[in-house]
Design a protein around this motif. Structure first.
Motif, PDB file in Angstrom:
ATOM      1  N   THR A   1       4.603 -26.181 -22.575  1.00  0.00           N
ATOM      2  CA  THR A   1       3.954 -27.013 -23.585  1.00  0.00           C
ATOM      3  C   THR A   1       2.765 -27.746 -22.965  1.00  0.00           C
ATOM      4  OG1 THR A   1       5.293 -28.979 -23.094  1.00  0.00           O
ATOM      5  CG2 THR A   1       6.214 -27.355 -24.644  1.00  0.00           C
ATOM      6  N   TYR A   2       2.201 -28.639 -23.762  1.00  0.00           N
ATOM      7  CA  TYR A   2       1.069 -29.449 -23.294  1.00  0.00           C
ATOM      8  C   TYR A   2       1.465 -30.306 -22.097  1.00  0.00           C
ATOM      9  CZ  TYR A   2      -2.791 -32.796 -23.383  1.00  0.00           C
ATOM     10  OH  TYR A   2      -3.866 -33.579 -23.040  1.00  0.00           O
ATOM     11  N   GLU A   3       2.760 -30.617 -21.972  1.00  0.00           N
ATOM     12  CA  GLU A   3       3.234 -31.421 -20.848  1.00  0.00           C
ATOM     13  C   GLU A   3       2.978 -30.715 -19.516  1.00  0.00           C
ATOM     14  OE1 GLU A   3       7.157 -34.087 -19.564  1.00  0.00           O
ATOM     15  OE2 GLU A   3       7.269 -32.678 -21.240  1.00  0.00           O
ATOM     16  N   ALA A   4       3.104 -29.395 -19.507  1.00  0.00           N
ATOM     17  CA  ALA A   4       2.814 -28.628 -18.291  1.00  0.00           C
ATOM     18  C   ALA A   4       1.341 -28.725 -17.942  1.00  0.00           C
ATOM     19  CB  ALA A   4       3.225 -27.171 -18.484  1.00  0.00           C
ATOM     20  N   GLN A   5       0.480 -28.661 -18.946  1.00  0.00           N
ATOM     21  CA  GLN A   5      -0.958 -28.765 -18.705  1.00  0.00           C
ATOM     22  C   GLN A   5      -1.326 -30.149 -18.195  1.00  0.00           C
ATOM     23  OE1 GLN A   5      -2.708 -27.659 -22.452  1.00  0.00           O
ATOM     24  NE2 GLN A   5      -2.516 -25.472 -22.058  1.00  0.00           N
ATOM     25  N   GLN A   6      -0.688 -31.174 -18.760  1.00  0.00           N
ATOM     26  CA  GLN A   6      -0.941 -32.535 -18.289  1.00  0.00           C
ATOM     27  C   GLN A   6      -0.525 -32.699 -16.833  1.00  0.00           C
ATOM     28  OE1 GLN A   6       1.139 -34.846 -21.413  1.00  0.00           O
ATOM     29  NE2 GLN A   6      -0.818 -35.881 -21.751  1.00  0.00           N
ATOM     30  N   ALA A   7       0.629 -32.145 -16.486  1.00  0.00           N
ATOM     31  CA  ALA A   7       1.122 -32.262 -15.114  1.00  0.00           C
ATOM     32  C   ALA A   7       0.218 -31.507 -14.142  1.00  0.00           C
ATOM     33  CB  ALA A   7       2.552 -31.725 -15.028  1.00  0.00           C
TER      34      ALA A   7
END
Length: 262
Positions: free
Chosen positions: A43-49
């Motif tokens: 998800t977008y959380e992976a991109q943020q990380a």
């Protein structure tokens, strides 16, 4: 050396950890991110990380099983990581393994290391790799810790393992701002002195440079002139400063004329 380091994440539970691993790979110049049977959606959380290290996520490969991985990926050196050592597995220190392999293993021979991919396997966050998942690796390795807790966060383990590889086998370190080596053949024309022009420019602007330790001149000189600009860049900076000085002098002359009229 331009050897190919591939990070293989097996049954990863949290997509943010995959993002953190992607960032670690960009820090250490790893080649390919491979996911085997991931237990999460990216998800977008992976991109943020991943932040500024998105390349691993963008070029990732996903396999449904280790068997599929083995059938589709080129053969190479496979190293599994485990914080456990006991029945069914024997973990060796990673750096010691690499030093031993340089002398005894064909995979790390200097003549072919750039041709043979290196795969680093990391298990899920809750239990790590199983004995069955380790059995197809050439080595099972552990990472150095000095406290009571030998279990590392997944992305920390990836970062540390990649660092140990680079430290042991070599590679070009990233050059940070202010630490670059001077470019060769950067010879300035005799009439160009950016430091002096910069000082004259600030004085013309009416900037107070009386403080000897730190002032606008010392700060700007460090920012603009100590990052090894090329001769062309020096020339451009000099031109900009001189143009500004000419305009400032014209304005000052106009102000003096207006004052004389009054």
């Amino acid at each position: 050396m331009n050897y190919k380091l591939n990070v293989v994440l097996v049954r990863t539970l949290y997509d943010r950890n995959i993002g953190f691993c992607s960032r670690a790979m960009s820090n250490m110049g790893a080649h390919q991110l491979i996911l085997i049977q991931p237990q999460c959606e990216l998800t977008y959380e992976a991109q943020q990380a991943a932040a500024t290290g998105q390349e691993g996520l963008r070029s990732k490969k996903i396999y449904s099983s280790i068997e599929e991985f083995l059938s589709k990926e080129p053969d190479g050196l496979r190293i599994s990581f485990s914080a456990r050592d006991g029945r069914g597995r024997s973990s060796r220190d990673l750096k010691e393994t690499l030093l031993w392999s340089q002398k005894n293993s064909p995979f790390l021979n200097k003549s072919i290391i750039e041709l043979v991919p290196i795969y680093l396997f990391f298990g899920p966050e809750d239990a790590g790799l199983s004995a069955a998942e380790i059995q197809d690796s050439h080595f099972c390795c552990s990472l150095p810790t000095y406290g009571e807790n030998a279990s590392l966060n997944l992305s920390q383990a990836v970062l540390l393992s990649l660092f140990i590889f680079r430290e042991t086998l070599g590679g070009d370190k990233t050059i940070l701002n202010g630490q670059q080596k001077l470019r060769q053949n950067t010879q300035l024309p005799v009439h160009i002195d950016p430091g002096a022009s910069l000082k004259e420019w600030l004085l013309a602007l009416g900037v107070d440079l009386s403080s000897k330790k730190i002032n606008a001149y010392t700060v700007l000189k460090r920012m603009l002139l100590q990052n090894t600009p090329s001769a062309k860049e020096y020339q451009m900076l000099e031109t900009m400063i001189q143009q500004t000085l000419r305009k400032l002098k014209k304005l000052r002359d106009l102000e003096l004329k207006e004052t004389d009229k009054i």
